[in-house]
Design an enzyme around this catalytic site. Structure first.
Site, PDB file in Angstrom:
ATOM      1  N   SER A   1      22.274  18.747 -26.286  1.00 12.47           N
ATOM      2  CA  SER A   1      21.769  19.007 -27.547  1.00 12.47           C
ATOM      3  C   SER A   1      20.222  19.273 -27.636  1.00 12.47           C
ATOM      4  O   SER A   1      19.717  19.806 -28.768  1.00 12.47           O
ATOM      5  CB  SER A   1      21.851  17.905 -28.389  1.00 12.47           C
ATOM      6  OG  SER A   1      23.299  17.569 -28.669  1.00 12.47           O
TER       7      SER A   1
ATOM      8  N   GLU B   1     -15.296  -0.736  19.149  1.00 15.59           N
ATOM      9  CA  GLU B   1     -14.798   0.521  19.828  1.00 15.59           C
ATOM     10  C   GLU B   1     -16.162   1.359  20.482  1.00 15.59           C
ATOM     11  O   GLU B   1     -15.865   1.962  21.607  1.00 15.59           O
ATOM     12  CB  GLU B   1     -14.657   1.651  18.873  1.00 15.59           C
ATOM     13  CG  GLU B   1     -13.364   1.465  18.050  1.00 15.59           C
ATOM     14  CD  GLU B   1     -12.060   1.698  19.099  1.00 15.59           C
ATOM     15  OE1 GLU B   1     -12.161   2.318  19.923  1.00 15.59           O
ATOM     16  OE2 GLU B   1     -10.950   1.156  18.469  1.00 15.59           O
TER      17      GLU B   1
END
Length: 684
Positions: free
Chosen positions: A365, A94
């Protein structure tokens, strides 16, 4: 025509004027450049979006997520936590002159300008890393001259204000690597399942090549393109002397182990918790959405990252990713009310709905302990109170209505006590209990425990038919686990602005004793039987290495396990969003998730028994008669009671010796026995 003598002075004066003009222009240009550079140096750079994002911190002060309008999370790593080979690969392909230029590659820009002039467009670029960083931080990617001018200004400012080390670090944490991965750490984790520091040469070269075209060079999308780009990066590294040609060839030929793309999505840490905090601070704490996204706030929370990871791991292990079945897990510290972990579903990217807050699920429950706590607190019943478990038709509303519940699998146990009913989750016993104490009193107890959802005053309330959120269930059970003391659930401890100033500080409400401590402990003792032989949670008892109390719950559409240790109260729900009925296999998923989470979340915490408060007595009971056991009773069991509710009569069917074998004398206080004294000594 020959030059005459008077023309030569004129020519000299003409050249001198041009020279002076050029010199003046040069000096003026130098002064203008100096002024511009001085202006740029004195002028602050725009605030980058990643710097404006507010940050979410866990209980240890670690950043776990950030807030932004895009939903992107920015989690940078320092340069020394990035593989040196990745850094070399990036610079080689780059910006080879990164450490030599002042932000601009003059020769490269000249070549690009000639190409652009030749084609009369702006397609050719020669961006340095600093230019790319300026564009990514502050600008769009549109190709206009105005954007180019701003880019040049910001590039110069970056070079003035930051070192090369800082610029490179910012770049590697900012650049886009495709598939939602911003920054090298996110990319490394997504593609290879490892940190950026662990990348080898082959992996580094492949990742360094992706930013040029995150879609085109993605190994998930186009492996051939990615490998071709990798070879270019390796060749560039060899050209600049970072590696040898042999190393380049070996790296290019090396087989890479990618994560499966289905497993490689970039995720935000604790995404459901992050969304919960966003809603909390904007709706209750007076912070605007814009302030949250762009105010640079630090939001300090109660989340325990270790517990959160344990929760996410338990959900991932316990759920089928290919099924529509979903789940929720919410966990808090009963002693403080601090929310420690929150998982609102099994896959945030597929479904962002936070099921921990859903007030549309029937607890089944798992609601029963609230009813039994009512019976114990009012001293209407004890753990030895019995009902006959058999098909029963109940009459209510002045005998104008009837209700006939049934047990799972039509299994009826005959005469059973409360502990047996809790362990087996007997429905007949539960409705008998509610009819005895009254539905309105049960609702009052639920309100004391922090449940705010509407509850119907009907017999079926005993079986959890009124919808309640997992958040509420965990909060209610935390009161039981905290000896009847209620602490308001808390998620945000403080919020500071970008300068560190306090703009919110949580004031922890003092604990409120809403339930008799003795009643809470007796219920806790009874609920421990759920994980013992014969209990509905027994199948995960081998996973639990510490005292734990809880209750399962199953309806046609929902499965639960809500429980607690002295340190954590947790609710786990499993079900379908569209009300689809669950299978038996579906219903068995909640308990293992609860067990695995609890053990892993507390892996660094030694097991601890529940503290015995004053007002509790322990006595040996003959299991056949339910009376105080004698030395001759063949089946004795230690039971706990609220003082004054324990049996006072001795068993008379196993011999004439009426002496309590657990105590040296027969007075009530001594009936607590050595076991009670020992446990009290341990917990005090």
């Amino acid at each position: 025509m020959p030059n005459t003598p008077d023309r030569q002075p004129k020519r000299k004066r003409h050249f001198l004027a041009i020279f002076k003009f050029m010199l003046g222009m040069f000096v003026f240009s130098l002064l203008a450049i100096a002024a511009l550079l001085g202006y740029l140096y004195q002028t602050n750079l725009p605030v980058a979006d990643t710097d404006r994002n507010s940050r979410l911190l866990d209980s240890q002060g670690n950043i776990i997520a950030s807030f932004s309008a895009s939903g992107r999370s920015y989690e940078p790593v320092p340069l020394d936590q990035i593989s040196p080979q990745l850094i070399e690969a990036t610079l080689a392909v780059e910006d080879r002159k990164f450490y030599d230029h002042i932000g601009f590659d003059i020769w490269g820009m000249g070549r690009a300008l000639l190409v652009n002039l030749e084609h009369m467009d702006r397609s050719q670029g020669a961006s340095t890393l600093t230019q790319q960083l300026a564009r990514n931080l502050y600008l769009s990617h549109e190709k206009t001259w105005s954007r180019k001018l701003k880019e040049a200004m910001y590039t110069a400012q970056l070079e003035m204000k930051y070192s090369k080390h800082d610029i490179l670090q910012m770049y590697l944490n900012e650049i886009y690597y495709g598939h939602g991965a911003y920054g090298i750490e996110a990319a490394s984790q997504m593609y290879f399942g490892k940190s950026a520091k662990q990348l080898d040469l082959a992996e580094s070269a492949l990742l360094a090549g992706i930013p040029k075209g995150p879609t085109y060079y993605s190994p998930f999308n186009h492996m051939d393109n990615a490998k071709s780009r990798q070879q270019i990066v390796l060749s560039s590294m060899a050209e600049v002397g970072d590696i040898t040609q042999t190393e380049a060839r070996e790296a290019a030929d090396k087989a890479l182990n990618f994560k499966l793309q289905s497993e490689s999505k970039v995720t935000v840490n604790a995404p459901y918790f992050r969304d919960y905090i966003r809603n909390l601070v904007t709706n209750q704490l007076g912070i605007s959405e814009d302030q949250l996204d762009h105010g640079g706030l630090n939001i300090y929370t109660t989340l325990d990252s270790h517990a959160q990871q344990a929760a996410e791991d338990a959900v991932a292990k316990g759920m089928d990713p290919t099924s529509d079945l979903d789940t929720a897990l919410i966990s808090m510290d009963p002693r403080t009310g601090y929310i420690k972990a929150m998982v609102g579903g099994k896959n945030y990217q597929v479904n962002q709905y936070n099921h921990t807050l859903a007030k549309t699920r029937q607890p089944g429950s798992s609601f029963k302990p609230i009813m039994y706590l009512t019976a114990l607190s009012t001293k209407a019943m004890t753990g030895l109170s019995t009902f006959n478990s058999e098909p029963t038709l109940f009459h209510y509303d002045n005998n104008r209505k009837t209700y006939q519940p049934s047990n799972f699998g039509e299994k009826y146990l005959g005469e059973i006590n409360m502990q047996e009913a809790i362990a087996a989750s007997d429905n007949i016993y539960a409705v008998n209990t509610l009819m005895k104490v009254g539905a309105d009193k049960v609702i009052d107890m639920a309100r004391k425990l922090g449940i705010v959802s509407p509850l119907q005053s009907v017999p079926s309330l005993a079986l959890g038919t009124s919808p309640i959120s997992p958040f509420e269930m965990a909060s209610a059970f935390s009161v039981i686990g905290n000896g009847g003391k209620r602490m308001q659930p808390l998620a945000v401890l403080k919020i500071t602005d970008a300068a560190g100033g306090n703009i919110f500080q949580a004031e922890q409400e003092s604990e409120e004793q809403v339930v008799d401590p003795a009643a809470a402990y007796v219920l806790t003792h009874l609920m421990e039987s759920v994980f013992e032989t014969g209990g509905t949670g027994n199948r995960v008892s081998s996973l639990m290495k510490r005292p734990v109390a809880g209750k399962t719950g199953t309806t046609n559409t929902d499965a639960w396990l809500v429980g607690f240790t002295p340190e954590l109260a947790t609710a786990v729900w499993v079900g379908y969003d569209k009300g689809r009925e669950i299978t038996t296999t579906d219903g068995h998923r909640a308990a293992p998730i609860f067990a695995q989470y609890t053990e892993n979340a507390l892996s660094n915490v030694p097991p601890k028994i529940f503290t015995i408060p004053s007002g509790v007595v322990s006595v040996y009971i003959d299991q056949q008669t339910g009376k105080l056991a004698t030395a001759n009773c063949p089946e004795k069991k230690l039971e706990v009671f609220i003082q004054g509710t324990e049996p006072t009569e001795y068993c008379t069917i196993h011999g004439a010796d009426l002496k309590d074998p657990a105590t040296p004398s027969g007075n009530t206080e001594d009936k607590r026995g050595w076991w009670s004294d020992f446990k009290r000594w341990i917990t005090d």
